[in-house]
Scaffold this motif. Sequence first.
Motif, PDB file in Angstrom:
ATOM      1  N   THR A  12       0.784  -1.228   0.000  1.00  0.00           N
ATOM      2  CA  THR A  12       0.000   0.000   0.000  1.00  0.00           C
ATOM      3  C   THR A  12       0.821   1.286   0.000  1.00  0.00           C
ATOM      4  O   THR A  12       0.391   2.276  -0.566  1.00  0.00           O
ATOM      5  N   THR A  13       1.981   1.294   0.627  1.00  0.00           N
ATOM      6  CA  THR A  13       2.690   2.573   0.727  1.00  0.00           C
ATOM      7  C   THR A  13       3.354   2.906  -0.590  1.00  0.00           C
ATOM      8  O   THR A  13       3.945   2.060  -1.257  1.00  0.00           O
ATOM      9  N   LYS A  14       3.267   4.184  -0.939  1.00  0.00           N
ATOM     10  CA  LYS A  14       3.931   4.640  -2.153  1.00  0.00           C
ATOM     11  C   LYS A  14       5.253   5.244  -1.732  1.00  0.00           C
ATOM     12  O   LYS A  14       5.295   6.308  -1.126  1.00  0.00           O
ATOM     13  N   ALA A  23      -2.321   9.883   8.595  1.00  0.00           N
ATOM     14  CA  ALA A  23      -2.505  10.369   9.959  1.00  0.00           C
ATOM     15  C   ALA A  23      -1.220  10.177  10.750  1.00  0.00           C
ATOM     16  O   ALA A  23      -0.766  11.062  11.464  1.00  0.00           O
ATOM     17  N   ILE A  24      -0.630   8.998  10.602  1.00  0.00           N
ATOM     18  CA  ILE A  24       0.611   8.702  11.315  1.00  0.00           C
ATOM     19  C   ILE A  24       1.601   8.094  10.344  1.00  0.00           C
ATOM     20  O   ILE A  24       1.232   7.268   9.506  1.00  0.00           O
ATOM     21  N   SER A  45       2.730   3.279   7.946  1.00  0.00           N
ATOM     22  CA  SER A  45       1.992   4.452   7.500  1.00  0.00           C
ATOM     23  C   SER A  45       0.506   4.182   7.700  1.00  0.00           C
ATOM     24  O   SER A  45       0.010   3.142   7.286  1.00  0.00           O
ATOM     25  N   ILE A  46      -0.147   5.116   8.337  1.00  0.00           N
ATOM     26  CA  ILE A  46      -1.555   4.905   8.656  1.00  0.00           C
ATOM     27  C   ILE A  46      -2.387   6.005   8.023  1.00  0.00           C
ATOM     28  O   ILE A  46      -2.155   7.194   8.271  1.00  0.00           O
ATOM     29  N   GLY A 210     -14.360  10.584  10.465  1.00  0.00           N
ATOM     30  CA  GLY A 210     -13.030  11.080  10.143  1.00  0.00           C
ATOM     31  C   GLY A 210     -11.938  10.712  11.135  1.00  0.00           C
ATOM     32  O   GLY A 210     -10.803  11.157  11.011  1.00  0.00           O
ATOM     33  N   LEU A 211     -12.260   9.921  12.136  1.00  0.00           N
ATOM     34  CA  LEU A 211     -11.230   9.526  13.093  1.00  0.00           C
ATOM     35  C   LEU A 211     -10.413   8.350  12.555  1.00  0.00           C
ATOM     36  O   LEU A 211     -10.901   7.585  11.725  1.00  0.00           O
ATOM     37  N   THR A 212      -9.185   8.253  13.040  1.00  0.00           N
ATOM     38  CA  THR A 212      -8.310   7.172  12.614  1.00  0.00           C
ATOM     39  C   THR A 212      -8.134   6.207  13.784  1.00  0.00           C
ATOM     40  O   THR A 212      -8.002   6.654  14.920  1.00  0.00           O
ATOM     41  N   ILE A 213      -8.148   4.929  13.478  1.00  0.00           N
ATOM     42  CA  ILE A 213      -8.049   3.962  14.568  1.00  0.00           C
ATOM     43  C   ILE A 213      -6.905   2.991  14.345  1.00  0.00           C
ATOM     44  O   ILE A 213      -6.747   2.421  13.260  1.00  0.00           O
ATOM     45  N   LEU A 214      -6.102   2.853  15.376  1.00  0.00           N
ATOM     46  CA  LEU A 214      -5.006   1.904  15.357  1.00  0.00           C
ATOM     47  C   LEU A 214      -5.427   0.742  16.248  1.00  0.00           C
ATOM     48  O   LEU A 214      -5.657   0.916  17.438  1.00  0.00           O
TER      49      LEU A 214
END
Lengths: 523, 411
Positions: A12-14, A23-24, A45-46, A210-214
């Motif tokens: 996924t990461t470019k 986000a992170i 990367s999140i 819109g929140l990000t969850i780890l």
Amino acid sequence: MTRKPPRFISLTTKKGMPNLNLAIELKGIEKNYPGVVANHDVDISIEKGHIHAIIGENGAGKSTLMKILYGMVKPDAGTISIYGSPATIKSPQDSIALGIGMVHQHFMLADNATVLENIVLGSEPIKAKVVVDYAKARNQLQEIIDTYGLDINPDELVADLGVGGRQRVEIAKVLFRGAKILILDEPTAVLVPQEVDDLFDNLKVLTKNGLTILFISHKLDEVMAIADNITVMRHGTTVAEVKPVNTNKKQLAEYMIGGELPSPRPASTKPREEKVLVVTNASANDRTGREILHSVNLEIHAGEILGLAGVEGNGQSELIELIMGLVKPDSGSVNTVGLDTKNANLREIRDAGVGYIPQDRQRDGLLMAAPLWENRILGHQQTEPMASGLWINKGAAKEDSQRIIEEFDVRTPSNSVLANALSGGNQQKFIVGREMSGNPKMIIAAQPTRGVDVGAQAIIWDHLIEARLKGTGVLLVSADLDELFKLSDRIAVIFRGTIVDYLDPRTTTPEQLGLAMTGEKIA
Amino acid sequence: MSALKESRLWRILTSPSRMMITVSAVIILISVVRQFTGINDITSPGATGATIRFTIPLLMAGLGGLWAERSGVINIGLEGMMILGTWFGAWFGYLYGPWVGIFAGAVGGALAGLLHAILTVRVGIDQAVSGLAINLLGAGTARFLSGVFFIGAGGDVNVSPQVKSIGSFTIPGLSPFLTHLGEKHILVVSDVAGVLAGFVTSINWASLFMFLALPITSWILWKTRFGLRMRFCGENPVAAESLGVNVYRTRYIALAVSGALAGLGGAYISVVVTGNYLEGQTAGRGYIGLAAVIFGNWQPAGVLAGSLLFGLTDALRVRQSTSVHALLLVVIALAAVYGISKLRKKDWKGFSINIGIAGVVLAYYLINKVVPDEFVTFFPNLTTILVLAFLSQRLRPPAMAGAPYRKGEES
């Protein structure tokens, strides 16, 4: 078990392109403790608005990484970027200021205070300089409750809340502090299935806003169900990043342990004639005179694994106490490894060759504040080689602890560290190793792999199977149907204090077993 | 409906009214006993005054214990802090006047409180061990300082010179009226009037000043940010720390206040009650204060109730031993009523035990005309033991009071 070299697979990461939607972003995070490298070369990367899962075995470095992100631990090297700008996080306050909130695995709540008090603590709205403005706090909290659909009552006492409710309070707590990124550390470990569904519903509402969850976990099913993205950690580093649609549980498990999972299906052997356990028509009452075991008949042969299936609380713990001689049968008889438990006490029964892996490892299995070698002595404190005469034999204890550490792959710097310094899976491996010492004739294994990661599970399973081949009789009490099917030669079903059925795992389906556990007779 | 019954609101609504009924019942009972036995001192203004004098030191020690335990530290050192309060109160009171003495007593106690904080919070010594050390240190220090300072000033190694007394006030109009009414010996009315008269007649200014510590403590605990944080330090310090509460600092402050309150209690004894320092005059009141905290279920109002109970038994001792004899009737009546109430739930065992107790006490009451002085002296201690033994199962202490806490370590 063969271990393949670690590999990094990123889907996924470019590379080389700054992604403003992140986000992170963690790069090259490293953390060393004396004797242990907890994290190295961690890159994650999140994306904003995603549920990003981090999975790995116990001791793979997930918790350390989360503590770094939350400012509880300082990294030795590496960079952290939050919403594209570099950040230094020295304390939880810094991370709260950056909009990161942590929902701890062990709830950080005070029972003797209300939900509202628990939530406002530390960021209380203030009037007249020192007085807490509870009215304002209540309004703010109500807004959060309404926006995210959290089912909590501000005035309820936390002591009156169940586990799911407490978790919602924890989530509300971080939202109250304006968190936009939530770290959830093993959030489902303590929940029942229904509560897990509720939690997942809540999480989806959060990301929609819109929140990000780890999401940290080692339960592959859940991760596959809820995550948008999965990062796998092993031995302190990130080894793979995948999307659930591009992978499957088996592959994830292989990333986690760095090799293929061993197949535990035991080779068919003929059960031996010799019986290690004979329970005949045994009944037992509890202190109030209520019958908890009713005419139980159970036999275990040497070289056999007997699975005991049942919904928890149907008499499993009492049956174990009966077999160990802690409870004497009110009628019927119990013969454990050749001893009639009516005339034998626990000490004699254990010395005759019974190993016991208790369900609650931290309460019944270990002295948490004692070193491993002392824990090795537990249960063997009166027999050679752990004891010689009146004295315990420290040298032999240390030596044999070392043997267990190696044979069972217990990840610890030495045999002198305290038991509470080990992760749960490693504690359990050590207990299993101890209980298997001296080739017992029978092993009672109560939930031997509950809450441990797949790697530890594989090792424990391997050893149970090996013991069986050597002629040990095993009583496997488990709520994990998978485990029962994979290990058992026969499965006994316990329901309301009595054995209602015997099933052959080769010809029974999980559905049939599930039905039998509810007391239905299989035609 | 059941949700309503379990809610906090319901508890608040029901408990005071239930408490009012209980209090009224006890007043009526005592009044009947007074009328029956003719021992009028039980509800006289004088007895009330004595009760206040004995209650204040216990209340201060109790509030000191409350501050410490609410912040998560058990303070067995209250006794030692009180002793320092008596010494500092008497010496500085002798030198600079009684109010300065009371202030100095608070400072002396606060210093010991800070020492307790350093030992338990910073060094990490077991809280019981540190408290014990402070008790020994308090007694030893007081004796040493007495030897150094008192002998030259007209005192002795265990007695200080006299301190000037603090003035007292009587509310005009109300006091004579209530006193007069009290002397009429009308059932209930005179009893209430007599007790109330004690609260408005010859009240020492220091008593009033110290009593203020109670509402202030209540207000700090339940309304202010510091109070909220302090309570969490006692309930779950790891959680508090994770939310940015400085547990160490909070405990330092709480223990300094705890010591200051115990010191005030000590200074009250030496400056107000006796007017000089006498070795051993705290007589274990620090421990009884701690018992009042437990009795009061770690609530400020509860601490007051506990202090009053223990203070009352203490006061009876110095007033009239016949009062204790008369009050045995109250004990008999309470045991009998409680025993009969057990019948409703068909609890025959509870019934017979309570009726048995009532019977034994009644027999004692009838055989003896007076309770021996030795027993009367022992009465407060006995009350403490009985109350704690019966109450201890229903209590709700701060969850982490007494547990060691190191920053950054999870429990």
